[in-house]
Scaffold this active site. Structure first.
Site, PDB file in Angstrom:
ATOM      1  N   ALA A   1     -21.182 -11.680 -20.064  1.00  0.00           N
ATOM      2  CA  ALA A   1     -21.964 -10.641 -20.097  1.00  0.00           C
ATOM      3  C   ALA A   1     -23.193 -10.869 -19.336  1.00  0.00           C
ATOM      4  O   ALA A   1     -24.000 -11.940 -19.321  1.00  0.00           O
ATOM      5  CB  ALA A   1     -22.422 -10.404 -21.693  1.00  0.00           C
ATOM      6  N   GLU A   2     -23.576  -9.916 -18.432  1.00  0.00           N
ATOM      7  CA  GLU A   2     -24.676 -10.023 -17.322  1.00  0.00           C
ATOM      8  C   GLU A   2     -26.052 -10.403 -18.108  1.00  0.00           C
ATOM      9  O   GLU A   2     -27.029 -10.824 -17.522  1.00  0.00           O
ATOM     10  CB  GLU A   2     -24.602  -9.024 -16.353  1.00  0.00           C
ATOM     11  CG  GLU A   2     -24.783  -7.649 -17.062  1.00  0.00           C
ATOM     12  CD  GLU A   2     -23.616  -6.984 -16.689  1.00  0.00           C
ATOM     13  OE1 GLU A   2     -23.756  -5.551 -16.728  1.00  0.00           O
ATOM     14  OE2 GLU A   2     -22.627  -7.483 -17.311  1.00  0.00           O
ATOM     15  N   ASN A   3     -26.238 -10.079 -19.237  1.00  0.00           N
ATOM     16  CA  ASN A   3     -27.499 -10.488 -20.112  1.00  0.00           C
ATOM     17  C   ASN A   3     -27.496 -11.860 -20.364  1.00  0.00           C
ATOM     18  O   ASN A   3     -28.479 -12.377 -21.368  1.00  0.00           O
ATOM     19  CB  ASN A   3     -27.867  -9.460 -21.104  1.00  0.00           C
ATOM     20  CG  ASN A   3     -26.442  -9.410 -22.312  1.00  0.00           C
ATOM     21  OD1 ASN A   3     -25.652  -9.201 -21.947  1.00  0.00           O
ATOM     22  ND2 ASN A   3     -27.100  -9.428 -23.597  1.00  0.00           N
TER      23      ASN A   3
END
Length: 504
Positions: A331-333
């Protein structure tokens, strides 16, 4: 005879610079948020950490809100909160003159102010924001990135400010481009912040900080970037209570520390449920179309893959993983090893996915900042990314972030499709839009997310393989759907594979 070199640095008598009692002069604790932000000036560049509602320094934002004389701020943040919450309050109070953000999302106030000309917006890919802050923190004034090459971000056609009549008053500036090793890149200048407001889990009076789960996101890079960094902490602890190897943000970057106030919020409380429930969308026919797409998409996963999934249908696809196939979700977060949705009572406000939904961590997961996450993405460490689209062209151009009169934001998609040579880009979408218009076109009419980047298209009617030079090849068709029907609902030319198969 002179003393040995090392003996010159031995402490004299009982002096020991490593004990906390000799550090009494260093105390960055501040009694209140109001005291901490009292010197913040208007017309400054303010970096604000957080992603969704996770890791948002709400106590400090509220203190800035209570200083209405502080105006004309340029605020750098992934998004601007929601109406009445987080940075949304500073929009409503008129204290923000310009946002540098990647996402508007569901904040209708933000979107309206931008489209009505009440606010300037420098819409920037999510990974580029993270890297702009990280580069500035490292004293690097600019860098080349493949993200957004071939889009209106690169060409300078992205509206920054609108007039009241809806015409464009100001557009972004064109980016310098350069080729390295046969690949095109654009030049992005670093951000240098005046102030940063960040949220951490633990902090001591020296300013040493520790993050928890997915609350790092933009906080670390922003904290290290600004001239003056103010931290709010869930817990203030004694010096030495955070082990040296667990200090994620070192005190040298921090000027003030306050105690965080109030309960943490969750933007999208989401619980585990049967995949069939997650697929429901309007009529039974619509649900059946989505289920067909998702089940077929799940067959793209291969054992051992590192995969990034967009919001919507892609996030449901792992529920249909073939038996014996294990993938690691990124997940890019800032999560590697994303788990499923939690059961009631297991939700954690510090643990969300890119869709701002509550999630869990799989066994063996790791967490980190957004700058690290997008480094993984741009460098091609991700084997496959799956995301939705508004339009795809016959040579694999992707458009998925802007409709006429509506702006949601680019998010992380421009970074995710920037390295198609290493990361396979799979699009999942319905074959036609709500009006029955084809979404697969000779050329995209909406602004591009990325040029010639899509590797495969999976719709409710068909599966297309995509070549950036040869175009589309129909590889599979849905049960009961003829090639003629697919042609009638596809505006782009395509070839039919010799071994055309039914979608299974």
């Amino acid at each position: 005879m002179s003393r040995p070199f090392l003996s010159m640095f031995r402490p004299v008598g009982r002096r020991n610079f490593s004990v906390s009692t000799s550090r009494r002069a260093i105390d960055k604790l501040c009694e209140s948020a109001q005291e901490a932000v009292k010197d913040l000036k208007g017309s400054s560049t303010l970096l604000v950490g957080g992603f969704g509602f996770s890791g948002v320094p709400n106590t400090l934002i509220n203190a800035v809100r209570d200083r209405p004389e502080v105006t004309d701020l340029t605020v750098v943040s992934n998004n601007a909160g929601m109406p009445g919450a987080g940075l949304g309050q500073l929009l409503e109070s008129g204290q923000i003159g310009k946002m540098i953000a990647s996402f508007i999302g569901e904040n209708k106030v933000f979107e309206k102010m931008y489209l009505n000309g009440d606010l300037a917006l420098e819409l920037t890919p999510q990974g580029t924001i993270a890297e702009k802050c990280a580069a500035g923190a490292a004293g690097v004034p600019a860098f080349y990135t493949p993200a957004a090459y071939g889009t209106i971000v690169q060409t300078g056609e992205l509206p920054v400010r609108y007039n009241k009549d809806g015409t464009v008053a100001e557009t972004s500036k064109p980016k310098e481009t350069r080729e390295f090793n046969g690949k095109n890149y654009i030049l992005e200048e670093a951000i240098f912040g005046d102030y940063a407001l960040v949220k951490v889990h633990k902090a001591d009076k020296l300013g040493n900080c520790q993050f928890r789960k997915a609350m790092n996101n933009f906080n670390e890079a922003m904290a290290k970037n600004a001239k003056y960094t103010i931290v709010e902490a869930d817990h203030i602890v004694e010096v030495g209570e955070i082990d040296p190897e667990d200090i994620h943000l070192q005190g040298i970057y921090v000027n003030k520390v306050i105690q965080s106030q109030g309960e943490k919020q969750i933007e999208k409380l989401t619980f585990a449920k049967d995949p069939s429930e997650m697929l429901k969308a309007g009529s039974g026919e619509a649900t059946a179309r989505r289920e067909r797409i998702v089940k077929r998409a799940a067959k793209e996963f291969r054992d051992g893959m590192y995969v990034n999934l967009g919001i919507g249908m892609p996030l449901i696809a792992p529920s249909y993983l073939p038996e014996g196939v294990e993938v690691v979700l990124q997940a890019e977060n800032g999560i590697l090893g994303l788990g499923g949705y939690p059961k009631p009572g297991e939700e954690d406000p510090d643990l969300i996915n890119p869709g701002k939904e509550t999630v869990t961590l799989a066994s063996g997961a790791s967490v980190f900042g957004s700058h690290e996450s997008f480094g993984m993405i741009r460098s091609g460490r991700i084997d496959l990314t799956m995301l939705g689209a508004l339009q795809v062209s016959q040579y694999g151009d992707l458009a998925n972030f802007m409709l006429p009169g509506k702006v949601k934001g680019v998010g992380g998609a421009m970074d995710l499709v920037a390295n198609p040579e290493k990361t396979k880009v799979v699009v999942t979408m319905e074959h036609v839009d709500k009006k029955g218009n084809p979404k697969i076109l000779p050329e995209c009419s909406f602004p591009l997310t990325g040029p010639r980047c899509v590797w495969k298209i999976i719709t409710d009617l068909a599966v297309f393989e995509v070549s950036p030079t040869e175009g589309l090849t129909l590889a599979e068709h849905a049960e009961g759907v003829s090639v003629e029907e697919i042609r009638s609902k596809t505006a782009a030319h395509f070839k039919v594979a010799d071994d055309l198969k039914p979608m299974l």
